[in-house]
Motif scaffolding. Structure first.
Motif, mmCIF file in Angstrom:
data_model
loop_
_atom_site.group_PDB
_atom_site.id
_atom_site.type_symbol
_atom_site.label_atom_id
_atom_site.label_comp_id
_atom_site.label_asym_id
_atom_site.label_seq_id
_atom_site.Cartn_x
_atom_site.Cartn_y
_atom_site.Cartn_z
ATOM 1 N N ARG A 142 0.854 -1.183 0.000
ATOM 2 C CA ARG A 142 0.000 0.000 0.000
ATOM 3 C C ARG A 142 0.896 1.241 0.000
ATOM 4 O O ARG A 142 1.916 1.278 0.717
ATOM 5 C CB ARG A 142 -0.901 -0.011 1.240
ATOM 6 C CG ARG A 142 -1.717 1.256 1.499
ATOM 7 C CD ARG A 142 -2.528 1.090 2.776
ATOM 8 N NE ARG A 142 -3.206 2.317 3.171
ATOM 9 C CZ ARG A 142 -4.481 2.384 3.520
ATOM 10 N NH1 ARG A 142 -5.227 1.290 3.505
ATOM 11 N NH2 ARG A 142 -5.028 3.515 3.902
ATOM 12 N N CYS A 151 -3.616 0.592 -3.159
ATOM 13 C CA CYS A 151 -3.493 -0.579 -2.301
ATOM 14 C C CYS A 151 -3.792 -1.815 -3.125
ATOM 15 O O CYS A 151 -4.751 -1.834 -3.913
ATOM 16 C CB CYS A 151 -4.463 -0.460 -1.131
ATOM 17 S SG CYS A 151 -4.545 -1.920 -0.086
ATOM 18 N N GLN A 182 -2.129 -3.885 14.473
ATOM 19 C CA GLN A 182 -1.750 -3.514 13.116
ATOM 20 C C GLN A 182 -2.199 -2.102 12.766
ATOM 21 O O GLN A 182 -3.183 -1.588 13.278
ATOM 22 C CB GLN A 182 -2.321 -4.516 12.118
ATOM 23 C CG GLN A 182 -1.741 -5.916 12.277
ATOM 24 C CD GLN A 182 -2.215 -6.842 11.179
ATOM 25 O OE1 GLN A 182 -3.193 -6.579 10.502
ATOM 26 N NE2 GLN A 182 -1.520 -7.950 11.005
ATOM 27 N N THR A 183 -1.428 -1.466 11.872
ATOM 28 C CA THR A 183 -1.730 -0.139 11.366
ATOM 29 C C THR A 183 -2.405 -0.273 10.020
ATOM 30 O O THR A 183 -1.807 -0.777 9.074
ATOM 31 C CB THR A 183 -0.434 0.683 11.219
ATOM 32 O OG1 THR A 183 0.210 0.773 12.499
ATOM 33 C CG2 THR A 183 -0.746 2.078 10.711
ATOM 34 N N TYR A 243 -2.049 -3.566 8.428
ATOM 35 C CA TYR A 243 -0.721 -4.035 8.047
ATOM 36 C C TYR A 243 0.172 -4.089 9.278
ATOM 37 O O TYR A 243 0.037 -3.286 10.197
ATOM 38 C CB TYR A 243 -0.097 -3.108 7.000
ATOM 39 C CG TYR A 243 -0.902 -3.061 5.721
ATOM 40 C CD1 TYR A 243 -0.624 -3.913 4.666
ATOM 41 C CD2 TYR A 243 -1.964 -2.165 5.590
ATOM 42 C CE1 TYR A 243 -1.374 -3.877 3.506
ATOM 43 C CE2 TYR A 243 -2.724 -2.125 4.431
ATOM 44 C CZ TYR A 243 -2.422 -2.984 3.392
ATOM 45 O OH TYR A 243 -3.164 -2.958 2.248
ATOM 46 N N SER A 270 3.357 -3.453 9.395
ATOM 47 C CA SER A 270 4.424 -2.462 9.421
ATOM 48 C C SER A 270 4.140 -1.341 8.431
ATOM 49 O O SER A 270 3.478 -1.549 7.409
ATOM 50 C CB SER A 270 5.760 -3.123 9.076
ATOM 51 O OG SER A 270 6.819 -2.196 9.144
ATOM 52 N N MET A 271 4.638 -0.165 8.757
ATOM 53 C CA MET A 271 4.526 0.974 7.845
ATOM 54 C C MET A 271 5.775 1.831 7.952
ATOM 55 O O MET A 271 6.485 1.809 8.958
ATOM 56 C CB MET A 271 3.297 1.823 8.157
ATOM 57 C CG MET A 271 3.409 2.639 9.424
ATOM 58 S SD MET A 271 2.116 3.900 9.606
ATOM 59 C CE MET A 271 2.536 5.006 8.271
ATOM 60 N N TRP A 302 4.336 3.988 3.090
ATOM 61 C CA TRP A 302 4.069 2.681 2.478
ATOM 62 C C TRP A 302 3.942 1.637 3.571
ATOM 63 O O TRP A 302 4.503 1.769 4.659
ATOM 64 C CB TRP A 302 5.118 2.322 1.426
ATOM 65 C CG TRP A 302 6.557 2.293 1.844
ATOM 66 C CD1 TRP A 302 7.267 1.219 2.293
ATOM 67 C CD2 TRP A 302 7.492 3.376 1.787
ATOM 68 N NE1 TRP A 302 8.571 1.559 2.531
ATOM 69 C CE2 TRP A 302 8.745 2.864 2.227
ATOM 70 C CE3 TRP A 302 7.399 4.725 1.407
ATOM 71 C CZ2 TRP A 302 9.894 3.668 2.302
ATOM 72 C CZ3 TRP A 302 8.552 5.511 1.485
ATOM 73 C CH2 TRP A 302 9.767 4.980 1.920
ATOM 74 N N TYR A 303 3.141 0.623 3.274
ATOM 75 C CA TYR A 303 2.742 -0.383 4.266
ATOM 76 C C TYR A 303 3.042 -1.773 3.727
ATOM 77 O O TYR A 303 2.873 -2.041 2.546
ATOM 78 C CB TYR A 303 1.247 -0.305 4.548
ATOM 79 C CG TYR A 303 0.732 1.025 5.058
ATOM 80 C CD1 TYR A 303 0.301 1.151 6.381
ATOM 81 C CD2 TYR A 303 0.647 2.132 4.217
ATOM 82 C CE1 TYR A 303 -0.199 2.372 6.841
ATOM 83 C CE2 TYR A 303 0.165 3.337 4.676
ATOM 84 C CZ TYR A 303 -0.259 3.465 5.990
ATOM 85 O OH TYR A 303 -0.758 4.666 6.440
ATOM 86 N N TYR A 304 3.449 -2.686 4.638
ATOM 87 C CA TYR A 304 3.686 -4.067 4.235
ATOM 88 C C TYR A 304 3.536 -4.999 5.419
ATOM 89 O O TYR A 304 3.311 -4.552 6.527
ATOM 90 C CB TYR A 304 5.054 -4.235 3.561
ATOM 91 C CG TYR A 304 6.215 -3.588 4.277
ATOM 92 C CD1 TYR A 304 6.997 -4.324 5.152
ATOM 93 C CD2 TYR A 304 6.538 -2.241 4.065
ATOM 94 C CE1 TYR A 304 8.076 -3.742 5.801
ATOM 95 C CE2 TYR A 304 7.616 -1.661 4.703
ATOM 96 C CZ TYR A 304 8.373 -2.415 5.573
ATOM 97 O OH TYR A 304 9.434 -1.826 6.217
#
Length: 311
Positions: free
Chosen positions: A221, A245, A285-286, A289, A291-292, A309-311
């Motif tokens: 994202r 996303c 989660q954020t 996700y 992690s961001m 960005w998110y993963y």
């Protein structure tokens, strides 16, 4: 695991992201995501760097993004810990407010036969953007094409970022007419491009591009935020101006405005502090996700944009 989560690939192009901030004349650890690489995380969190020392210190001293494709025999101080973690390359991005260093963001990657993507640094030379250096994983042909490509102001993703002096998202890299390297990008499986202007002292022009492939994406994202005044008291807020996303599609439209105030959530924290943030919490989660990463983009010494960005 939900069906939506199952649709998202687990492998990403970037293995580690970390933020280093100046304190008492050295760069110290501020935040980071190391995934399952606990030993490398432990070695990193107790590390610090003088100006010119290690990769973060080199980006600070040279006041420019730095790509390091191999650690053995290099100035990378954590080479042994990185080797044990399977990490092979890194890119350091300094964040300056005018001449004041706010932070250095470092991303580290692992190399294998399938991991594909690109992290590129472009610099202005003789009126065009030339490739300074980049890491491409398995996308060898795309790397060769990039080494032999230059961008006038306003052309392609790097040239567009240069002309706008603002971050840009570009979709459908393999078929988009705006992406100059579309044919080779399509063959490499690259789908989404994020370009960032890197403000450095002295007025030199640098653009950092992150090119994401579907199978091993940079992130799942992406968001672009622009700052603006929120009232007569001079308070600032950030408004979402673009986003994409994998599981939701576009995140922004003309009908519904999304804003955050300073210190409100992770984006607001970056707006309020002016410091990049890596947030990792697999339990809480954020935005769905684990992690961001959120990075401020400075213009004239103030935060003008925030890229996440998110993963």
């Amino acid at each position: 695991m939900s069906a939506l989560a199952a649709d998202i690939p687990t492998a990403t192009f970037v293995e580690v992201t970390e933020v280093w901030v100046p304190k008492d004349g050295r760069l110290v650890w501020s935040s980071g995501n190391y995934g399952a690489l606990d030993d490398f995380a432990a070695a990193s969190e107790k590390q610090s760097f003088a100006k010119g020392e290690g990769l973060p210190g080199k980006a600070w001293e040279e006041a420019r993004p730095v790509v390091l494709k191999g650690f053995d025999g290099s100035y990378f101080l954590r080479a042994e810990a990185a080797r044990k973690a399977g990490l092979t390359s890194a890119v350091a991005m300094p964040i300056f407010a005018g001449s004041d260093l706010k932070a250095v963001v470092v991303v580290l990657c692992a190399d294998d036969a399938v991991r594909t993507g690109a992290i590129e640094v472009w610099h202005e030379e003789a009126g065009v953007l030339m490739l300074d250096d980049g890491y491409y994983g398995a996308a060898r042909h795309f790397e060769w094409v990039s080494q032999h490509t230059h961008f006038p102001r306003g052309q392609g993703l790097p040239g567009g970022v240069w002309a706008a002096n603002a971050p840009m998202l570009m979709r459908d890299l393999g078929s988009g007419y705006r992406f100059i390297r579309a044919d080779s990008a399509g063959k490499a499986g690259l789908t989404t491009g994020l370009g960032l202007p890197i403000a450095v002292p002295g007025g030199k022009t640098f653009v950092l591009t992150l090119l994401s492939a579907r199978g091993t994406p940079i992130a799942h994202r992406f968001e672009l935020w622009k700052t603006r005044s929120a009232g007569p008291d001079g308070a600032k807020e950030a408004v979402l101006t673009d986003g994409i996303c994998q599981r939701q599609g576009p995140l922004w439209d003309d009908e519904t405005e999304t804003t955050v105030a300073a210190w409100q959530g992770p984006i607001g924290q970056v707006l309020g502090s002016g410091i990049p943030l890596v947030k990792f919490d697999s339990a809480a989660q954020t935005a769905g996700y684990a992690s961001m990463v959120a990075v401020p983009i400075y213009r004239d010494g103030a935060v003008a944009h925030i890229v996440a960005w998110y993963y």
